[in-house]
Scaffold this motif. Sequence first.
Motif, short mmCIF file in Angstrom:
data_model
loop_
_atom_site.label_atom_id
_atom_site.label_comp_id
_atom_site.label_asym_id
_atom_site.label_seq_id
_atom_site.Cartn_x
_atom_site.Cartn_y
_atom_site.Cartn_z
N GLU A 1 -11.67 -3.19 12.61
CA GLU A 1 -11.70 -2.00 13.29
C GLU A 1 -11.10 -2.33 14.61
O GLU A 1 -10.06 -0.44 13.94
CB GLU A 1 -13.44 -1.87 13.20
N ILE A 2 -11.89 -3.11 15.43
CA ILE A 2 -11.00 -1.87 16.40
C ILE A 2 -9.29 -2.43 16.70
O ILE A 2 -8.71 -1.58 17.48
CB ILE A 2 -11.56 -2.91 17.59
N LEU A 3 -8.82 -3.44 15.99
CA LEU A 3 -7.48 -3.62 16.11
C LEU A 3 -6.35 -2.87 15.43
O LEU A 3 -5.01 -1.68 15.79
CB LEU A 3 -6.76 -4.65 15.28
N VAL A 4 -7.03 -2.19 14.28
CA VAL A 4 -6.15 -0.93 13.40
C VAL A 4 -6.14 -0.25 13.63
O VAL A 4 -5.31 0.52 14.11
CB VAL A 4 -6.65 -1.66 12.13
N THR A 5 -7.80 0.52 14.35
CA THR A 5 -7.98 1.57 14.40
C THR A 5 -6.79 2.09 15.75
O THR A 5 -6.30 3.49 16.03
CB THR A 5 -9.49 2.03 15.22
N THR A 6 -7.32 1.11 16.70
CA THR A 6 -5.77 1.66 17.71
C THR A 6 -4.49 1.74 17.80
O THR A 6 -4.07 2.40 18.02
CB THR A 6 -6.04 0.45 18.92
N VAL B 1 0.55 -1.48 0.26
CA VAL B 1 -0.54 0.08 -0.45
C VAL B 1 1.11 1.24 0.01
O VAL B 1 1.76 1.11 0.62
CB VAL B 1 -0.81 0.17 1.29
N GLY B 2 0.39 1.38 -1.04
CA GLY B 2 1.71 3.55 -1.00
C GLY B 2 1.17 4.10 -2.36
O GLY B 2 0.61 3.56 -2.96
N LYS B 3 1.67 4.97 -2.73
CA LYS B 3 1.22 6.27 -3.14
C LYS B 3 2.39 5.57 -4.71
O LYS B 3 3.24 4.73 -4.57
CB LYS B 3 1.66 7.60 -3.45
N ARG B 4 1.31 5.44 -6.31
CA ARG B 4 2.22 5.20 -7.49
C ARG B 4 3.47 5.55 -8.06
O ARG B 4 4.48 5.57 -7.78
CB ARG B 4 1.11 5.61 -8.09
N ALA C 1 -1.43 6.16 5.96
CA ALA C 1 -1.87 7.42 6.11
C ALA C 1 -3.10 6.63 5.90
O ALA C 1 -4.45 7.64 7.17
CB ALA C 1 -1.83 8.63 5.05
N VAL C 2 -4.09 6.41 5.09
CA VAL C 2 -5.53 6.06 5.53
C VAL C 2 -5.82 5.13 5.96
O VAL C 2 -5.68 3.34 5.70
CB VAL C 2 -5.78 6.32 3.82
N LEU C 3 -7.11 5.52 6.98
CA LEU C 3 -6.79 3.66 7.89
C LEU C 3 -7.82 3.18 7.39
O LEU C 3 -7.71 1.87 7.79
CB LEU C 3 -8.66 4.71 8.59
N LYS C 4 -8.77 2.79 6.03
CA LYS C 4 -9.51 2.31 5.51
C LYS C 4 -8.00 1.37 4.75
O LYS C 4 -7.98 0.81 4.27
CB LYS C 4 -10.47 2.83 4.97
N GLU C 5 -7.11 2.00 4.11
CA GLU C 5 -6.54 0.68 3.51
C GLU C 5 -5.87 0.17 4.64
O GLU C 5 -5.54 -0.58 4.09
CB GLU C 5 -5.22 1.81 2.63
N GLU C 6 -5.11 0.94 5.81
CA GLU C 6 -4.35 -0.06 6.41
C GLU C 6 -5.69 -0.95 7.10
O GLU C 6 -4.66 -2.68 7.15
CB GLU C 6 -4.24 1.22 7.71
N ILE C 7 -6.31 -1.35 6.95
CA ILE C 7 -7.60 -2.34 7.27
C ILE C 7 -7.43 -2.91 6.65
O ILE C 7 -7.32 -4.54 7.10
CB ILE C 7 -8.91 -1.34 8.06
N GLU C 8 -7.72 -2.69 5.51
CA GLU C 8 -7.62 -4.05 4.19
C GLU C 8 -5.79 -4.62 4.41
O GLU C 8 -6.95 -5.75 3.95
CB GLU C 8 -8.53 -2.76 3.26
N LEU C 9 -5.35 -3.84 4.40
CA LEU C 9 -3.88 -4.22 3.85
C LEU C 9 -4.27 -5.82 5.58
O LEU C 9 -3.47 -6.82 4.84
CB LEU C 9 -3.01 -3.40 4.26
N VAL C 10 -3.89 -5.56 6.78
CA VAL C 10 -4.28 -6.22 7.58
C VAL C 10 -5.60 -7.46 7.19
O VAL C 10 -4.79 -8.45 7.63
CB VAL C 10 -4.70 -4.94 8.63
N ARG C 11 -6.63 -7.06 7.41
CA ARG C 11 -7.60 -8.05 6.55
C ARG C 11 -6.51 -8.95 5.87
O ARG C 11 -7.04 -10.25 6.23
CB ARG C 11 -8.18 -7.97 6.12
#
Length: 371
Positions: free
Chosen positions: A269-274, A68-71, A237-247
């Motif tokens: 949600e709780i894990l990655v948001t924390t 996950v990173g900028k092109r 930087a984007v929480l949604k992207e981090e959640i998707e990656l961790v999933r």
Amino acid sequence: MSAKKRETIKQPVDIQRPPAEILYAAELDRLDEADRNEVRPAGWRLSPRSTLAFILGDENLNVAPKFVGKRSFLERCIVALATNRGLMLIGEPGTAKSWLSELLAAAICRDSSLLIQGSAGVTEDHIKYSWNYALLLAEGPSLQSLVPAPLYRGMTEGRLVRFEEITRCPPEIQDTLLSILSDRVMSLPELPGDERTLYAANGFNVIATANVRDRGVNEMSAALKRRFNFETVPPIAVLKEEIELVRRESERMLDRVGIPVALGPDMLEILVTTFHELRQAKTIDGKGLEPLSTPMSTAEAVSTAFAAGIHANYFDAGRMEPKHIVQHLIGTVLKDSTDDIKKLRRYFSHVVKNRTGIWKKYYEERELLED
Ligand SMILES: Nc1ncnc2c1ncn2[C@@H]1O[C@H](COP(=O)(O)OP(=O)(O)OP(=O)(O)O)[C@@H](O)[C@H]1O
Ligand SMILES: [Mg+2]
């Protein structure tokens, strides 16, 4: 290479962690096939465009996204490797510097194994070449008695060499790279005549990584810095992207060990948001938090999700609950300072407490944080 025939290592069928070029061999084959008409830098196994597709994913070719990173950031990294300078990836721990360097090496030369692990104990022998002393004594210095180390192999085979945590090496060892990176030549003074000079084959370059929390890049010589293109790998930087990656990553890891548990959206949600909030020392709605001394990286969020899944599988009949996350959070937080666990408790009592839904159950497990 030794004159004696080497026995090949018998690889296990169930490799614990296959390198990217093995794990994604089919994707690399497809990209290679589709790439035939593209111009590739000399010595590369894929074009820069397909290298990018391998890393960011390509739906048409059924290539999974892996980073996950900028092109634009990734394009610069790929371009750097086609220039006459190396690529230096710097950043906070757990931002996937090593993973990105593995992916780049897998795509560009189909081999991410030429790796030097930087440490205070690294010597020139580990980087360039050493000797088979029995042969050296019997026959004197020759190509037969020379034992190639990663740089020698990278230069002869035209491959990328990964230099992990380069700043942990003493500066004089880091400087071994100076002439190799600028002139693309290694001298082998022990050998006779023509064999004294090794020229790098096309495709050779170096990807180094350095952790900003370790001994800094500041101690690196200015001459060496000039031979690298520096790129900073930022945390996601984007929480949604981090959640998707961790999933994605935790599912893949659990699947590999045969565990049918997956973290549902609530748990993620709780894990990655924390992790995300504690890392940024700020809640998603902008409230300031006390910064922890430990980095709370995405890599650790993935490991915590993996551990929670294993825990639920073996001890709770596969039912994932907030308690599994809380228990494995402690191990991540309690690394550098015992103050961090107090800060985590305060995060629970000031932030988690005021949230609704699954966060309530999460809050109820806070006693697990008491010692
Ligand atoms: N931006 C990202 N894209 C993909 N994976 C990421 C990203 N950030 C973190 N990860 C996760 O982190 C794991 C790899 O972390 P890696 O060891 O490469 O980090 P690092 O930056 O080299 O850390 P360290 O500084 O501790 O060496 C990946 O396998 C992945 O699960
Ligand atoms: Mg690393």
